[in-house]
Design an enzyme around this catalytic site. Structure first.
Site, PDB file in Angstrom:
ATOM      1  N   GLN A 250       0.863  -1.165   0.000  1.00  0.00           N
ATOM      2  CA  GLN A 250       0.000   0.000   0.000  1.00  0.00           C
ATOM      3  C   GLN A 250       0.906   1.223   0.000  1.00  0.00           C
ATOM      4  O   GLN A 250       1.597   1.482   0.969  1.00  0.00           O
ATOM      5  CB  GLN A 250      -0.874  -0.018   1.260  1.00  0.00           C
ATOM      6  CG  GLN A 250      -1.735   1.196   1.460  1.00  0.00           C
ATOM      7  CD  GLN A 250      -2.955   1.197   0.562  1.00  0.00           C
ATOM      8  OE1 GLN A 250      -3.494   0.146   0.229  1.00  0.00           O
ATOM      9  NE2 GLN A 250      -3.387   2.371   0.124  1.00  0.00           N
ATOM     10  N   GLY A 251       0.924   1.916  -1.130  1.00  0.00           N
ATOM     11  CA  GLY A 251       1.749   3.122  -1.194  1.00  0.00           C
ATOM     12  C   GLY A 251       0.971   4.321  -0.725  1.00  0.00           C
ATOM     13  O   GLY A 251      -0.203   4.218  -0.344  1.00  0.00           O
TER      14      GLY A 251
ATOM     15  N   PHE B 211      -0.182   6.711  -2.365  1.00  0.00           N
ATOM     16  CA  PHE B 211      -1.220   7.217  -3.250  1.00  0.00           C
ATOM     17  C   PHE B 211      -2.206   6.127  -3.637  1.00  0.00           C
ATOM     18  O   PHE B 211      -3.064   6.328  -4.479  1.00  0.00           O
ATOM     19  CB  PHE B 211      -0.585   7.812  -4.502  1.00  0.00           C
ATOM     20  CG  PHE B 211       0.336   8.958  -4.192  1.00  0.00           C
ATOM     21  CD1 PHE B 211      -0.178  10.228  -3.973  1.00  0.00           C
ATOM     22  CD2 PHE B 211       1.693   8.769  -4.089  1.00  0.00           C
ATOM     23  CE1 PHE B 211       0.657  11.282  -3.679  1.00  0.00           C
ATOM     24  CE2 PHE B 211       2.533   9.818  -3.798  1.00  0.00           C
ATOM     25  CZ  PHE B 211       2.014  11.088  -3.585  1.00  0.00           C
ATOM     26  N   GLY B 212      -2.065   4.965  -3.014  1.00  0.00           N
ATOM     27  CA  GLY B 212      -2.998   3.894  -3.330  1.00  0.00           C
ATOM     28  C   GLY B 212      -2.284   2.562  -3.356  1.00  0.00           C
ATOM     29  O   GLY B 212      -1.057   2.495  -3.242  1.00  0.00           O
TER      30      GLY B 212
ATOM     31  N   ASP C 266       8.448  12.793  -1.175  1.00  0.00           N
ATOM     32  CA  ASP C 266       8.151  11.617  -0.356  1.00  0.00           C
ATOM     33  C   ASP C 266       9.250  10.574  -0.530  1.00  0.00           C
ATOM     34  O   ASP C 266       8.995   9.403  -0.732  1.00  0.00           O
ATOM     35  CB  ASP C 266       6.786  11.038  -0.718  1.00  0.00           C
ATOM     36  CG  ASP C 266       6.263  10.108   0.376  1.00  0.00           C
ATOM     37  OD1 ASP C 266       6.854  10.106   1.477  1.00  0.00           O
ATOM     38  OD2 ASP C 266       5.285   9.391   0.131  1.00  0.00           O
TER      39      ASP C 266
END
Ligand SMILES: *[C@@H]1O[C@H](CO)[C@@H](O)[C@H](O)[C@H]1NC(C)=O
Ligand SMILES: *[C@@H]1O[C@H](CO)[C@@H](O)[C@H](O)[C@H]1NC(C)=O
Ligand SMILES: *[C@@H]1O[C@H](CO)[C@@H](O)[C@H](O)[C@H]1NC(C)=O
Ligand SMILES: *[C@@H]1O[C@H](CO)[C@@H](O)[C@H](O)[C@H]1NC(C)=O
Ligand SMILES: *[C@@H]1O[C@H](CO)[C@@H](O)[C@H](O)[C@H]1NC(C)=O
Ligand SMILES: *[C@@H]1O[C@H](CO)[C@@H](O)[C@H](O)[C@H]1NC(C)=O
Ligand SMILES: *[C@@H]1O[C@H](CO)[C@@H](O)[C@H](O)[C@H]1NC(C)=O
Ligand SMILES: *[C@@H]1O[C@H](CO)[C@@H](O)[C@H](O)[C@H]1NC(C)=O
Ligand SMILES: *[C@@H]1O[C@H](CO)[C@@H](O)[C@H](O)[C@H]1NC(C)=O
Ligand SMILES: *[C@@H]1O[C@H](CO)[C@@H](O)[C@H](O)[C@H]1NC(C)=O
Ligand SMILES: *[C@@H]1O[C@H](CO)[C@@H](O)[C@H](O)[C@H]1NC(C)=O
Ligand SMILES: *[C@@H]1O[C@H](CO)[C@@H](O)[C@H](O)[C@H]1NC(C)=O
Length: 835
Positions: free
Chosen positions: A523-524, A526-527, A640
């Site tokens: 799970q990054g 951004f999604g 990030d």
């Protein structure tokens, strides 16, 4: 060409087993007592290579040579008596009285000799498994002579091509005259070191091809070199000023070699055991453009154009008639004199000269070199009248040119930017044309845009209705119809579609088994990210963007197309995207080794990351970051950067991922403030976390944290509940002040020989995490520091976050952000500041 007939072979085998029983293995060695005649061979211990007599195809002459023993196609890699063939089969290979390895004909005449300067008693020659034939005296281990030092036309693994800069002594390849004549031909290939090492091929003594300078990873004049680098090329100097070129291949099931053929082309060939033939992997010369100086001085070659040669901007053919006839040898001359020259001639020069940027170039021959950084490189060149062009490569440094620019080539990929000095008037004129063209294009685009928009508005309503109607039916069917009838939108997007592959949702759904949980990689921020396999067999990683982006489809596509153009060895490659309805997805190349944090903070895997690998990762990340900050057209701030966003390929080379997503997610303001803070606690610089101010220096901060994590093997957050409220940065600072910085390093990499380098890295890391952005170095300076180009490092000041908790548990954190609303997911924090 079968040299040992089967009967002989079995006799040999019987003989061999006898020898083995009696004296151990002796069949890889020749001594004065145990010479070989025309019908005998010796074989290396592991059975890889054979030495014996052979005739080339269409020839009856006999030569002594070495060939592959286990490859079904007869392939000679080395020849002894190249220029003195035997005319019949009465020759022998033996050791002479003075200890030389010699080839004698039927009358004991010496046809070839290893030419030792001092005589040796009882020497012996041995064929090694690398294919090297070595001559030894009674002290084993030191070679009196070796065939690898006297190569023919073949460059094999474990072999070294070399050039001694002081004496000019070269170990180089020389071509055969023809496939049926191994005598020394007109072509040779070796290392040439003027200021920067390069590979050259010569036709007699004239340059025939050049590789472009070596930047310690690749030759920058070879456009497809990246893949060759994968196979482990290396060019290094020793302390005595000798440069050595070597290569190594990780895959042993494909024997690989480089051959300088009779036509002067250097080719990488590998043996395909499935097809039983030698395939060509890479060639030095692929088109006329690769021939040295094809277009003369100041001419540039582009194999995609017709004619292939053109003068670089600001120059015109010296002899127009010859030029138009396709005789480009006389090259081009400058159209307008430079300001420098005019000043030197006594007149007032007028406006200053400038530089024209040529992209994706093979840089010209005869570069000078200085260690100046990019900015200074430009200024140095501008101020020195004899400097007519410069280029900068972070692996090499500054390359100025003072002589005619020769052997220029325009590539369609790869290459570097070359800046050519031109008179102001040349640049100005070009500027005006540019402005006119740009204005025309913009006006045109706006008009077309408005028309399309109106049309689209008009159609949108109808389409919406149609869609609803179709969704009532079978959805799979509806998808097909929907995309089939969606011609208008297709037209709108057509330009972009050509630039970036669009995947359709069904394709990606079937590649990931309908986004099944078992295919989820993680799970990054951004999604979620899924692993998938396309029907073509290619493995991909799919990032399914969460629906927080408020961008429209068009805007999104624009961003993705722009980001897909960012290509760098240390960035993960974007393969395409998918936009359908609510779904927005990005498709990336798949990285089998996952991310750095999985390696670094695991209990077993860190052992795989020795210090060399870790340093390679640090360097790679810094280079990728430099590209984002400065060398790409966009100037992207990652915002990030962290261990889980660094992916590792098969060879553990680092690739930065998730770059450019901050732009897509609506934070692409150019000024230093943003309403949306995207980042991860522990990696965010204080000014960014507290005030939303970001700059390149906030990425430098994150890089500093990452660097300290890599050196220490500990998560920044792993500290927060021990060590009295201290963060990794606090711990590092404490150890720095206590003069005990060794305590910070991961025990696995603590080796005395690396200590200096590790300390240097930690110091750079501490400089990167200093509290005030202005104190932190830029990425280009960081790179110079890491490479020891800057020797005296400043003393770091106190880092940010030395005393606070900086890694709160998800949801329970309360950093002092009273004016911010924020949401926390388990990885990346997104905050929208109320303003
Ligand atoms: C080479 O030597 C082998 C063994 O000593 C012998 O049988 C053979 O006849 C020799 N061949 C020639 C061409 O002299
Ligand atoms: C050998 O000669 C034949 C017939 O002349 C020719 O076809 C072939 O290409 C030649 N082979 C080589 C390696 O020169
Ligand atoms: C081989 O050639 C040499 C001369 O090169 C000659 O002296 C010798 O007699 C020849 N041997 C045979 C067997 O033909
Ligand atoms: C050995 O020396 C001789 C005489 O100097 C020379 O003709 C020959 O080419 C040399 N051989 C090699 C292999 O260097
Ligand atoms: C061979 O070895 C002996 C001692 O083991 C030594 O005295 C002699 O010098 C050596 N000969 C050569 C030619 O290296
Ligand atoms: C050379 O070899 C022969 C036979 O193996 C041996 O008798 C002799 O002593 C050796 N000579 C030297 C100097 O080692
Ligand atoms: C090698 O060069 C010489 C002259 O420099 C020329 O006569 C000869 O034809 C060339 N050979 C080849 C194979 O190109
Ligand atoms: C090599 O040079 C010779 C003469 O210098 C020339 O005739 C020949 O064409 C050149 N070969 C190539 C492949 O350019
Ligand atoms: C070598 O290449 C073959 C075929 O591409 C592949 O199956 C094999 O796994 C490779 N081996 C290594 C060690 O990479
Ligand atoms: C090409 O041009 C040069 C100089 O203009 C001339 O010397 C040469 O003869 C020309 N070559 C051919 C093949 O026309
Ligand atoms: C400089 O002046 C000399 C003589 O006046 C003239 O021949 C030359 O072309 C001039 N150079 C330039 C660059 O104007
Ligand atoms: C200009 O560059 C040349 C060649 O690099 C150098 O020899 C010369 O000293 C430089 N001149 C100045 C004023 O720096």
């Amino acid at each position: 060409m079968e040299l040992v007939r089967s009967t002989n072979l079995s006799a040999l085998l019987v003989l061999l087993s006898c020898f083995c029983l009696q004296f151990g293995s002796a069949t890889d060695t020749i001594t004065a007592a145990k010479f070989i005649n025309d019908s005998e061979t010796i074989i290396s211990k592991g059975g890889d290579f054979k030495l014996g007599f052979f005739s080339p195809p269409n020839s009856t002459d006999r030569y002594v040579g070495i060939w592959y023993a286990e490859i079904s196609v007869f392939t000679v890699v080395w020849v002894a008596n190249r220029n003195n063939p035997l005319k019949n089969s009465s020759g022998i290979l033996t050791i002479s009285e003075v200890g030389n390895l010699v080839v004698l004909d039927g009358q004991q005449k010496v046809l070839w000799s290893s030419n030792l300067t001092n005589s040796v008693v009882n020497s012996s020659a041995q064929l090694l498994d690398s294919g090297n034939l070595v001559l030894q005296g009674n002290t084993t281990g030191t070679f009196l002579w070796e065939s690898f030092q006297h190569p023919s036309d073949t460059f094999m693994e474990n072999m070294k091509i070399s050039t001694d800069v002081r004496t000019g002594k070269k170990v180089q390849l020389t071509s055969w005259k023809s496939p049926s004549d191994p005598s020394i031909g007109n072509f040779s290939a070796g290392i040439e070191v003027r200021n920067i090492p390069e590979i050259f091929i010569w036709n007699d003594s004239n340059t025939y091809w050049r590789s472009g300078p070596w930047n310690s990873k690749i030759f920058i004049g070879v456009p497809d070199m990246v893949s060759v680098y994968l196979d482990g090329f290396n060019l290094v100097p020793d302390n005595d000023g000798t440069f050595y070129l070597s290569f190594s291949f990780s895959n042993e099931s494909f024997p690989t070699k480089f051959v300088l053929n009779a036509q002067g082309n250097l080719q990488q060939t590998y043996f395909d055991t499935g097809d039983d033939h030698w395939g060509i992997g890479w060639s030095a010369l692929n088109s006329d453009c690769d021939v040295y100086g094809k277009c003369g001085a100041f001419g540039s070659c582009n194999s995609q154009n017709s004619p292939i040669c053109s003068c670089i901007p600001g120059f015109e053919p010296k002899n127009r008639e010859e030029w138009n006839r396709g005789n480009w040898t006389s090259g081009c001359v400058r159209r307008r004199p430079l300001q420098c020259e005019r000043v030197n001639n006594g007149s007032d020069g007028g406006k200053k000269d400038g530089f024209l940027k040529l992209t994706m170039m093979k840089v010209p021959d005869l570069a000078d070199w200085s260690s100046a950084l990019e900015e200074k490189c430009r200024n140095q060149c501008l101020e020195n009248c004899s400097c007519i062009a410069y280029a900068y490569d972070s692996g090499i440094g500054c390359m100025p040119w003072t002589r005619s620019l020769i052997d220029l080539q325009k590539f369609s990929s790869g290459g570097v930017d070359l800046y050519v000095r031109l008179a102001y008037s040349e640049l100005d004129k070009k500027g005006n044309v540019k402005v006119i063209v740009t204005v025309t294009v913009i006006v045109g685009v706006i008009c077309i845009g408005i028309c399309i928009y109106l049309l689209w508005r008009c159609m949108a309503n109808q389409k919406e209705k149609r869609k609803m109607r179709m969704l009532l039916f079978d959805t799979g069917e509806a998808y097909k119809k929907f995309s089939g009838e969606d011609n208008l939108e297709d037209n709108v997007n057509q330009v972009k579609l050509q630039e970036l592959p669009l995947f359709n949702l069904q394709e990606l759904a079937s590649a990931t088994n309908n986004f099944h949980q078992s295919n989820k990689l993680g799970q990054g921020g951004f999604g979620p990210v899924y692993r998938g396999k396309l029907s073509s067999g290619q493995e991909i990683a799919i990032k399914r963007l969460s629906r927080v982006s408020r961008q429209g489809q068009e805007e999104f596509m624009n961003e993705v197309v722009v980001i897909s153009k960012l290509q760098h060895w240390n960035l993960v490659k974007l393969l395409g995207c998918c936009v359908e309805g609510e779904e927005k997805m990005l498709v990336y190349e798949y990285m089998p080794n996952k991310s750095l944090d999985a390696f670094l903070f695991d209990s077993i895997k860190p052992k795989l990351l020795d210090w060399r690998r870790r340093f390679n990762i640090i360097e790679g990340v810094s280079r990728g970051l430099l590209y984002l900050h400065r060398d790409s057209r966009l100037k992207i701030i990652h915002r990030d950067l962290k261990a889980s966003n660094i992916l590792l390929d098969e060879e553990l080379n680092p690739k930065i991922s998730d770059f450019g997503l901050a732009r897509i997610f609506g934070g692409n303001e150019d000024q230093a403030n943003t309403k949306r803070v995207v980042g991860t606690y522990g990696y965010m610089s204080p000014e960014y976390a507290m005030e939303g101010r970001f700059s390149e220096k906030s990425d430098v901060f994150s890089f500093g944290v990452l660097l300290l994590e890599i050196v220490s093997g500990r998560r920044n957050s792993s500290f927060y509940d021990d060590e009295q409220d201290m963060s990794l940065l606090g711990f590092a600072w404490k150890m720095w002040n206590a003069d005990n910085i060794v305590a910070l390093t991961d025990p696995i990499i603590r080796e005395p020989c690396f200590e200096m380098e590790i300390l240097r890295c930690i110091r750079v890391g501490l400089l990167c995490v200093q509290e005030f952005a202005k104190d932190r170095p830029s990425v280009s300076i960081v790179i110079s520091m890491l490479k020891s180009e800057i020797i005296d490092l400043p003393l770091p000041k106190q880092p940010a976050f030395t005393e606070r908790h900086i890694a709160p548990n998800a949801g329970s954190c309360q950093p002092n952000l009273s004016t911010s609303k924020y949401s926390v997911n388990n990885v990346t924090v997104t905050m929208v500041q109320g303003r």
